[in-house]
Design an enzyme around this catalytic site. Sequence first.
Site, short mmCIF file in Angstrom:
data_model
loop_
_atom_site.label_atom_id
_atom_site.label_comp_id
_atom_site.label_asym_id
_atom_site.label_seq_id
_atom_site.Cartn_x
_atom_site.Cartn_y
_atom_site.Cartn_z
N CYS A 8 -0.77 0.70 5.45
CA CYS A 8 -0.82 -0.69 4.99
C CYS A 8 -0.03 -1.54 5.98
CB CYS A 8 -0.30 -0.82 3.56
SG CYS A 8 1.42 -0.35 3.32
N ASN A 11 4.31 -0.65 4.84
CA ASN A 11 4.63 0.74 4.46
C ASN A 11 5.74 0.81 3.41
OD1 ASN A 11 5.74 3.85 6.06
ND2 ASN A 11 4.21 3.58 4.47
N CYS A 13 4.82 -0.67 0.03
CA CYS A 13 4.14 -0.83 -1.27
C CYS A 13 2.89 0.05 -1.35
CB CYS A 13 3.77 -2.29 -1.53
SG CYS A 13 5.20 -3.38 -1.76
N ARG A 14 1.79 -0.41 -0.77
CA ARG A 14 0.50 0.24 -1.01
C ARG A 14 0.40 1.64 -0.42
NH1 ARG A 14 -2.76 -4.62 1.47
NH2 ARG A 14 -0.85 -4.56 2.72
N SER A 15 0.74 1.79 0.88
CA SER A 15 0.50 3.12 1.49
C SER A 15 1.47 4.19 1.00
CB SER A 15 0.45 3.03 3.02
OG SER A 15 1.66 2.62 3.58
N ASP A 123 -2.36 -6.99 -1.99
CA ASP A 123 -1.00 -6.67 -1.54
C ASP A 123 0.00 -7.08 -2.62
OD1 ASP A 123 1.43 -6.36 -0.34
OD2 ASP A 123 0.78 -7.17 1.59
P1 4NP Z 1 2.58 -3.28 1.90
O1 4NP Z 1 3.18 -4.68 1.41
O2 4NP Z 1 1.79 -3.57 3.14
O3 4NP Z 1 1.73 -2.83 0.77
O4 4NP Z 1 3.77 -2.37 2.16
C1 4NP Z 1 3.92 -5.52 2.26
C2 4NP Z 1 5.28 -5.35 2.36
C3 4NP Z 1 6.02 -6.18 3.19
C4 4NP Z 1 5.39 -7.17 3.91
C5 4NP Z 1 4.02 -7.33 3.82
C6 4NP Z 1 3.30 -6.49 3.00
N1 4NP Z 1 6.13 -8.05 4.73
O5 4NP Z 1 5.53 -8.92 5.38
O6 4NP Z 1 7.35 -7.89 4.83
#
Ligand code: 4NP
Length: 152
Positions: A8, A11, A13-15, A123
């Site tokens: 994702c 790294n 939340c989703r992945s 997200d």
């Molecule tokens: P993820 O979510 O891609 O599912 O881990 C996010 C976590 C942090 C950020 C973006 C998406 N960020 O921009 O910090």
Amino acid sequence: MHRILFVCLGNICRSPAAEAVFAARAAAAGLAVAVDSAGTGGWHVGNPPHPPMVAAALRRGYDLSGLRARQAVVGDFTAFDLILAMDGVNHAALEALRPRGNATPLALFLDGVAGSAPRDMPDPYYTGDFDTVLDLVEAGADALIARLLHRG
Ligand code: 4NP
């Protein structure tokens, strides 16, 4: 042994959720897998998953607390048999990282899910809806397990 990487943006939340949920459900299905997850962005490298994601996953019996964020690297294209991106933005970032001549399968995680599920995983870092993500992660994990079991 299937080596699968979930990717994702952050790294956190989703992945990591996909990694832990898929690992648990693959083990329950008797499927031998080696899993990891990574982000296309580097902002959270070394950090544990986002606390509300950890809490929502724990309510369903998945422990994300030991995971730490890392950024996707070129070597992932040879270390894994299959790379699954959580959305189209991350899919494109991975294609840009792919070494010349490499043919490792790269797909959207939700492409294997039947029905009306969106191809892009929303997200939760921005939506705040961690349970919808876990519903989609569980559906995606089960669809992937079914495909791998059929393929042998
Ligand atoms: P993820 O979510 O891609 O599912 O881990 C996010 C976590 C942090 C950020 C973006 C998406 N960020 O921009 O910090």
